[in-house]
Design a protein around this motif. Structure first.
Motif, PDB file in Angstrom:
ATOM      1  N   LEU A 109      -8.873  10.713   9.158  1.00  0.00           N
ATOM      2  CA  LEU A 109      -7.902  10.752  10.263  1.00  0.00           C
ATOM      3  C   LEU A 109      -7.314   9.366  10.509  1.00  0.00           C
ATOM      4  N   HIS A 110      -6.003   9.338  10.631  1.00  0.00           N
ATOM      5  CA  HIS A 110      -5.310   8.056  10.869  1.00  0.00           C
ATOM      6  C   HIS A 110      -3.965   8.314  11.513  1.00  0.00           C
ATOM      7  N   CYS A 111      -3.397   7.247  12.048  1.00  0.00           N
ATOM      8  CA  CYS A 111      -2.032   7.293  12.584  1.00  0.00           C
ATOM      9  C   CYS A 111      -1.198   6.354  11.730  1.00  0.00           C
ATOM     10  N   THR A 112      -0.340   6.923  10.906  1.00  0.00           N
ATOM     11  CA  THR A 112       0.500   6.105  10.016  1.00  0.00           C
ATOM     12  C   THR A 112       1.494   5.285  10.854  1.00  0.00           C
ATOM     13  N   THR A 113       1.612   3.983  10.542  1.00  0.00           N
ATOM     14  CA  THR A 113       2.704   3.207  11.138  1.00  0.00           C
ATOM     15  C   THR A 113       3.877   3.197  10.151  1.00  0.00           C
ATOM     16  N   LYS A 114       3.627   2.646   8.956  1.00  0.00           N
ATOM     17  CA  LYS A 114       4.707   2.563   7.965  1.00  0.00           C
ATOM     18  C   LYS A 114       4.276   3.156   6.629  1.00  0.00           C
ATOM     19  N   PHE A 115       5.006   4.166   6.177  1.00  0.00           N
ATOM     20  CA  PHE A 115       4.801   4.728   4.848  1.00  0.00           C
ATOM     21  C   PHE A 115       5.553   3.832   3.868  1.00  0.00           C
ATOM     22  N   CYS A 116       4.830   3.120   3.004  1.00  0.00           N
ATOM     23  CA  CYS A 116       5.452   2.132   2.108  1.00  0.00           C
ATOM     24  C   CYS A 116       5.669   2.660   0.697  1.00  0.00           C
ATOM     25  N   GLU A 139       3.262  19.280   3.411  1.00  0.00           N
ATOM     26  CA  GLU A 139       2.867  17.873   3.271  1.00  0.00           C
ATOM     27  C   GLU A 139       2.637  17.280   4.656  1.00  0.00           C
ATOM     28  N   PRO A 140       1.698  16.317   4.759  1.00  0.00           N
ATOM     29  CA  PRO A 140       1.390  15.747   6.080  1.00  0.00           C
ATOM     30  C   PRO A 140       2.585  15.086   6.789  1.00  0.00           C
ATOM     31  N   VAL A 141       3.582  14.629   6.032  1.00  0.00           N
ATOM     32  CA  VAL A 141       4.742  13.997   6.691  1.00  0.00           C
ATOM     33  C   VAL A 141       5.376  14.957   7.713  1.00  0.00           C
ATOM     34  N   GLN A 142       5.154  16.247   7.533  1.00  0.00           N
ATOM     35  CA  GLN A 142       5.736  17.258   8.421  1.00  0.00           C
ATOM     36  C   GLN A 142       5.205  17.160   9.860  1.00  0.00           C
ATOM     37  N   THR A 143       3.971  16.670  10.017  1.00  0.00           N
ATOM     38  CA  THR A 143       3.354  16.649  11.350  1.00  0.00           C
ATOM     39  C   THR A 143       4.181  15.831  12.342  1.00  0.00           C
ATOM     40  N   GLY A 144       4.623  14.654  11.916  1.00  0.00           N
ATOM     41  CA  GLY A 144       5.425  13.800  12.789  1.00  0.00           C
ATOM     42  C   GLY A 144       6.774  14.435  13.118  1.00  0.00           C
ATOM     43  N   LEU A 145       7.321  15.167  12.150  1.00  0.00           N
ATOM     44  CA  LEU A 145       8.609  15.832  12.373  1.00  0.00           C
ATOM     45  C   LEU A 145       8.441  16.967  13.389  1.00  0.00           C
ATOM     46  N   PRO A 203       0.813  -1.228   0.000  1.00  0.00           N
ATOM     47  CA  PRO A 203       0.000   0.000   0.000  1.00  0.00           C
ATOM     48  C   PRO A 203       0.842   1.271   0.000  1.00  0.00           C
ATOM     49  N   LEU A 204       0.160   2.407  -0.062  1.00  0.00           N
ATOM     50  CA  LEU A 204       0.848   3.682   0.146  1.00  0.00           C
ATOM     51  C   LEU A 204       1.347   3.735   1.592  1.00  0.00           C
ATOM     52  N   TYR A 205       0.478   3.343   2.523  1.00  0.00           N
ATOM     53  CA  TYR A 205       0.920   3.245   3.921  1.00  0.00           C
ATOM     54  C   TYR A 205       0.018   2.322   4.734  1.00  0.00           C
ATOM     55  N   SER A 255       7.629   7.524  19.517  1.00  0.00           N
ATOM     56  CA  SER A 255       7.595   8.969  19.758  1.00  0.00           C
ATOM     57  C   SER A 255       6.954   9.728  18.596  1.00  0.00           C
ATOM     58  N   ARG A 256       7.164   9.200  17.400  1.00  0.00           N
ATOM     59  CA  ARG A 256       6.671   9.900  16.204  1.00  0.00           C
ATOM     60  C   ARG A 256       5.172   9.676  15.962  1.00  0.00           C
ATOM     61  N   ALA A 257       4.555   8.752  16.704  1.00  0.00           N
ATOM     62  CA  ALA A 257       3.158   8.375  16.432  1.00  0.00           C
ATOM     63  C   ALA A 257       2.223   9.571  16.630  1.00  0.00           C
ATOM     64  N   HIS A 258       1.406   9.839  15.634  1.00  0.00           N
ATOM     65  CA  HIS A 258       0.550  11.034  15.662  1.00  0.00           C
ATOM     66  C   HIS A 258      -0.590  10.880  14.678  1.00  0.00           C
ATOM     67  N   VAL A 259      -1.562  11.765  14.814  1.00  0.00           N
ATOM     68  CA  VAL A 259      -2.618  11.910  13.811  1.00  0.00           C
ATOM     69  C   VAL A 259      -2.485  13.317  13.240  1.00  0.00           C
ATOM     70  N   THR A 260      -2.325  13.422  11.926  1.00  0.00           N
ATOM     71  CA  THR A 260      -2.312  14.745  11.283  1.00  0.00           C
ATOM     72  C   THR A 260      -3.736  15.290  11.250  1.00  0.00           C
ATOM     73  N   LEU A 261      -3.915  16.491  11.797  1.00  0.00           N
ATOM     74  CA  LEU A 261      -5.256  17.095  11.822  1.00  0.00           C
ATOM     75  C   LEU A 261      -5.396  18.191  10.774  1.00  0.00           C
TER      76      LEU A 261
HETATM   77  P1  A2P Z   1       1.138  11.652   8.289  1.00  0.00           P
HETATM   78  O1  A2P Z   1       1.262  10.264   8.779  1.00  0.00           O
HETATM   79  O2  A2P Z   1       1.842  12.640   9.129  1.00  0.00           O
HETATM   80  O3  A2P Z   1      -0.290  12.098   8.120  1.00  0.00           O
HETATM   81  P2  A2P Z   1       0.892  11.606   1.265  1.00  0.00           P
HETATM   82  O4  A2P Z   1      -0.565  11.993   1.172  1.00  0.00           O
HETATM   83  O5  A2P Z   1       1.817  12.786   1.413  1.00  0.00           O
HETATM   84  O6  A2P Z   1       1.305  10.643   0.214  1.00  0.00           O
HETATM   85  O7  A2P Z   1       1.029  10.834   2.640  1.00  0.00           O
HETATM   86  C1  A2P Z   1       0.210   9.758   2.951  1.00  0.00           C
HETATM   87  C2  A2P Z   1       0.352   9.449   4.431  1.00  0.00           C
HETATM   88  O8  A2P Z   1       1.649   8.919   4.720  1.00  0.00           O
HETATM   89  C3  A2P Z   1       0.200  10.645   5.322  1.00  0.00           C
HETATM   90  O9  A2P Z   1      -0.572  10.206   6.407  1.00  0.00           O
HETATM   91  C4  A2P Z   1       1.605  11.063   5.674  1.00  0.00           C
HETATM   92  O10 A2P Z   1       1.862  11.753   6.843  1.00  0.00           O
HETATM   93  C5  A2P Z   1       2.346   9.747   5.614  1.00  0.00           C
HETATM   94  N1  A2P Z   1       3.710   9.955   5.080  1.00  0.00           N
HETATM   95  C6  A2P Z   1       4.030  10.513   3.889  1.00  0.00           C
HETATM   96  N2  A2P Z   1       5.353  10.461   3.683  1.00  0.00           N
HETATM   97  C7  A2P Z   1       5.898   9.865   4.768  1.00  0.00           C
HETATM   98  C8  A2P Z   1       7.226   9.525   5.171  1.00  0.00           C
HETATM   99  N3  A2P Z   1       8.283   9.787   4.393  1.00  0.00           N
HETATM  100  N4  A2P Z   1       7.408   8.929   6.368  1.00  0.00           N
HETATM  101  C9  A2P Z   1       6.365   8.662   7.161  1.00  0.00           C
HETATM  102  N5  A2P Z   1       5.079   8.938   6.839  1.00  0.00           N
HETATM  103  C10 A2P Z   1       4.843   9.541   5.667  1.00  0.00           C
END
Ligand code: A2P
Length: 222
Positions: free
Chosen positions: A68-75, A163-169, A9-11, A150-156
């Protein structure tokens, strides 16, 4: 087989059930609207606008980013480092489709993002990738020394062009400051908990009572 190779998947992540999404969106909206009215926030408005005397309408400053979700692994459909290994972990199969309760322990706002910190249980940590914090090292140098999860979060929501990846950072940055011993400047006891300012537009509301949000562990293909 080729088909299997494109089936990542995407994630992966926990997807809040719809009633929980409504509850969390409501609390987040209340929080940003209230923050916007505080003198302490107005004092640091420059962090958001770059200029004195300007105003910001926080409610519209951040744009929602889908379910709304909490990403574990961005694939990234298998293109991301460690995606295949993550998907092959037996725990992923075991828990896929299961519902558990996410504990949202804090809300935070920066000039880039608004999010909720997720405090994972031991069981949920089994689904957390070992290198999630380390992968953020180039953006947040101290990230690798923070505990797993520590990085676990929900982007609101995200500001325009973010980009949403910024929220965890952004969350890791605040936690890194805490780890260095900075507790932030406590500015206000709000109804939901204590609000602290960490400089550079970073605000953290530690919830007195965590928000409990039922969520389904699954994946998103887009
Ligand atoms: P987040 O988990 O903070 O919401 P996109 O729409 O940009 O493709 O991202 C899809 C989801 O994957 C979003 O939830 C996003 O951030 C998360 N995400 C995107 N890129 C990364 C990354 N490099 N590492 C971790 N999570 C990512």
């Amino acid at each position: 087989a080729p088909l299997l190779e494109v089936s990542l998947p995407l994630y992966f992540g926990w997807f809040l059930l719809s009633s929980a999404q409504d509850k969390v969106k409501c609390m987040a909206l209340d929080f940003v609207k209230t923050l916007d009215t505080l003198d302490a926030f107005k004092k640091h408005l420059m962090d958001f606008t770059g200029k004195a005397e300007a105003e910001v309408d926080l409610e519209h400053y951040f744009k929602a980013k889908g379910a709304l979700h909490c990403t574990t692994k961005f694939c990234n459909y298998g293109k991301a480092d460690g995606a295949k290994e993550y998907a092959q972990n037996p725990a992923i199969k075991d828990f896929y489709g299961s519902v558990s309760e996410l504990s949202l322990s804090a809300l935070f706002v920066t000039p880039r993002t608004v999010g909720a910190r997720v405090s994972l249980t031991e069981e949920q940590l089994q689904l957390w990738p070992a290198d999630a914090e380390k992968e953020a090292e180039s953006a947040v140098p101290a990230a690798a020394s923070l505990p797993p999860g520590s990085r676990a979060h929900v982007t609101l929501g995200c500001a325009d062009g973010v980009e949403p990846v910024q929220t965890g950072l952004d969350l890791l940055e605040i936690l890194a400051l805490q780890q260095e011993g900075q507790q932030g400047e406590t500015v206000e006891e709000m109804e939901l908990g204590g609000l602290a300012y960490y400089g550079a537009g970073r605000w953290l509301l530690s919830l007195r009572e965590p928000i409990v949000a039922p969520a389904c562990f699954s994946s998103y293909y887009g």
